[in-house]
Design a protein around this motif. Structure first.
Motif, PDB file in Angstrom:
ATOM      1  N   LEU A  12       0.821  -1.208   0.000  1.00  0.00           N
ATOM      2  CA  LEU A  12       0.000   0.000   0.000  1.00  0.00           C
ATOM      3  C   LEU A  12       0.866   1.275   0.000  1.00  0.00           C
ATOM      4  CD1 LEU A  12      -2.818   1.280   0.072  1.00  0.00           C
ATOM      5  CD2 LEU A  12      -2.831   0.990   2.564  1.00  0.00           C
ATOM      6  N   VAL A  36      -4.055  -6.410  -1.235  1.00  0.00           N
ATOM      7  CA  VAL A  36      -3.816  -4.991  -1.554  1.00  0.00           C
ATOM      8  C   VAL A  36      -5.146  -4.251  -1.694  1.00  0.00           C
ATOM      9  CG1 VAL A  36      -2.964  -3.405  -3.327  1.00  0.00           C
ATOM     10  CG2 VAL A  36      -1.539  -5.328  -2.604  1.00  0.00           C
ATOM     11  N   LEU A  54      -6.378  -1.169   0.571  1.00  0.00           N
ATOM     12  CA  LEU A  54      -6.673   0.068  -0.140  1.00  0.00           C
ATOM     13  C   LEU A  54      -8.068   0.575   0.226  1.00  0.00           C
ATOM     14  CD1 LEU A  54      -5.748   2.128  -2.157  1.00  0.00           C
ATOM     15  CD2 LEU A  54      -6.356   0.574  -4.011  1.00  0.00           C
TER      16      LEU A  54
END
Lengths: 308, 308
Positions: free
Chosen positions: A188, A244, A248
């Motif tokens: 990230l 991810v 996010l």
């Protein structure tokens, strides 16, 4: 109990650093290496990243007790598959990839006859290629090893000892948990840094020259991270997609809350958020994971560069 | 042509650094200082941040030819207003705040009889308070001066020369443009860093201890920025709301595009984005605005800290 013959496939920042670290901290072992790119092989030989830089991967792994794949995550399966016959049956296979679930599956599929124990040294710089490696890269850093269930315990402990010899602290973890942890501590941050540097390059009302000039206000830190190897990072995001995207999503929610606080002028919410983030910095420094000097200690050097 | 008597109101990182820099690079000038906080005043006197640390702001500015307000943006109006009578009529008033349009308005309102020329040295560290300042902070950094229209040109050029004497390169700009430029090079990076450090502290499935341990994967860089002074940053976002929200909107659009590329597995889009961000890093280093050593040159020091 150690590996006396080690092969490194891929001679960039990680592979090169491992080769140099072996020669420095495990001088009794012999290290061979190979890279798909002839120019990288030539440079690796010049810098002495390994005892022998071979002209084929088969030759590099022929007598290995440990093979470490140091190629981008997306290339590991393709690099490993043709070596099924060439890698000795008793040889342990490992890697240094930044995502683990997908790489473990790719390696297991490519080398079904071998014992595979993936690993990930959480260490690096923004540089890449055969000139980027250095022997002390892993000193005081963590290396996460993600052994499959029912793995060979002797090989596992030899791998752990290997990384400790190179200066790392070792932690065992499931590949799934690794991918979640690294999604937040590494993937990230890289995605955010790549984004903001892109945003800043694309403005009409602020010129690129202004962005560069006034980057010391905070932006320049992001450009360091966003200078990392594009191929590797493309592969990291594609191979750890799920974790991810989860992280996010959390980030976006938090950012939206701060955006709202700015819009409605809620100074208290901003102050509270900005206060609680300080403690984590202190812990990182206490644990030896970052430089305690202000601004990473870099100011003096910049000044000297400027004046010379 | 220079100021021989300078008063600094607020003795934190910026005020303290200016005081020390004046004594180092402009030794013929006399510098007085004041801070609202008695403990800060005591520490400032101990460190010798000024020739005299006064017990009241009135006393500090009494004979000043230049007064520099170094308090958080939201506190400038309140700090300046009571000094309308105390600041000599010919004295130039300036500041170091990270947003300029709002501060210029606040200062003009608080000190309608004085010439005010706001300024912003784009330099700092994550530390704050009377122990944070050092004389070389401004060396090789940019200082943006935002003169009002029809300002006193002699005073303007004396202020420019003052900042150059302290080691800075000076650029003139409108307050509006300053606020837009800094929104992208400084304010947005801080907002993002504060957000991601908050996100990482709040997860259920990844512990805080894991976040700290594996922070060398990129996260630790953000924690440095997110360790900056909370009061100052609250005020920056509130006083530059419009430009920050504009830049945040751009960032969010770009992030959404990358999120989509990850979700659909568009490796080409990711690779393209990650490639074009490298050039800007090179320019920042070429322009002397960052350390050229990998990882800001910090690795060696971390290692030493760890071993000792």
């Amino acid at each position: 109990m150690t590996f006396s013959q080690i092969a490194i496939i891929g001679l960039g920042l990680q592979g090169g650093s491992i080769g140099l670290a072996i020669q420095e901290y495990l001088p009794e072992a012999r290290v061979t290496g190979y890279d798909l790119d002839p120019a990288t092989r030539a440079r690796a030989a010049e810098r002495g990243l390994c005892h022998t830089v071979c002209e084929s991967a088969e030759e590099a792994v022929a007598e290995a007790e440990l093979v470490i794949f140091c190629v981008p995550p997306g290339a590991i399966g393709k690099a490993a598959k043709p070596l099924r016959e060439a890698i000795p049956p008793e040889c342990l296979v490992s890697d240094v990839g930044s995502s683990k679930k997908r790489i473990a599956a790719d390696l297991a599929q490519a080398l079904p006859d071998h014992i595979v124990i993936p690993a990930h040294p959480v260490a690096g710089t923004e540089n890449s290629g055969p000139d980027a490696g250095f022997a002390s890269l892993f000193q005081g850093r963590w290396c996460i090893v993600t052994p499959p269930e029912h793995t060979d315990l002797l090989k596992l402990s030899t791998l752990v000892e290997f990384w400790e010899t190179l200066g790392a602290n070792v932690e065992l973890m499931s590949p799934e948990h690794h991918d979640l942890v690294l999604a937040v501590t590494s993937h990230l941050p890289h995605l955010i840094a790549y984004t903001i540097v892109g945003t800043a390059s694309d403005l009409e009302d602020v010129t690129q020259s202004e962005v560069i000039k006034y980057s010391a206000g905070g932006f320049r830190d992001f450009t360091r991270i966003a200078a990392s190897d594009p191929t590797m990072w493309r592969d990291v995001f594609l191979s750890n997609k799920e974790a991810v995207l989860t992280m996010l999503q959390r980030f976006t929610e938090d950012l939206t809350a701060l955006q709202r606080a700015i819009r409605v002028g809620d100074g208290e919410a901003l102050f509270d958020q900005f206060t609680r983030t300080r403690a984590i910095r202190r812990s990182i420094i206490e644990e030896g994971q970052d430089d305690s000097r202000p601004d990473f200690g870099r100011s003096d050097h910049v000044k000297k560069t400027k004046k010379s």
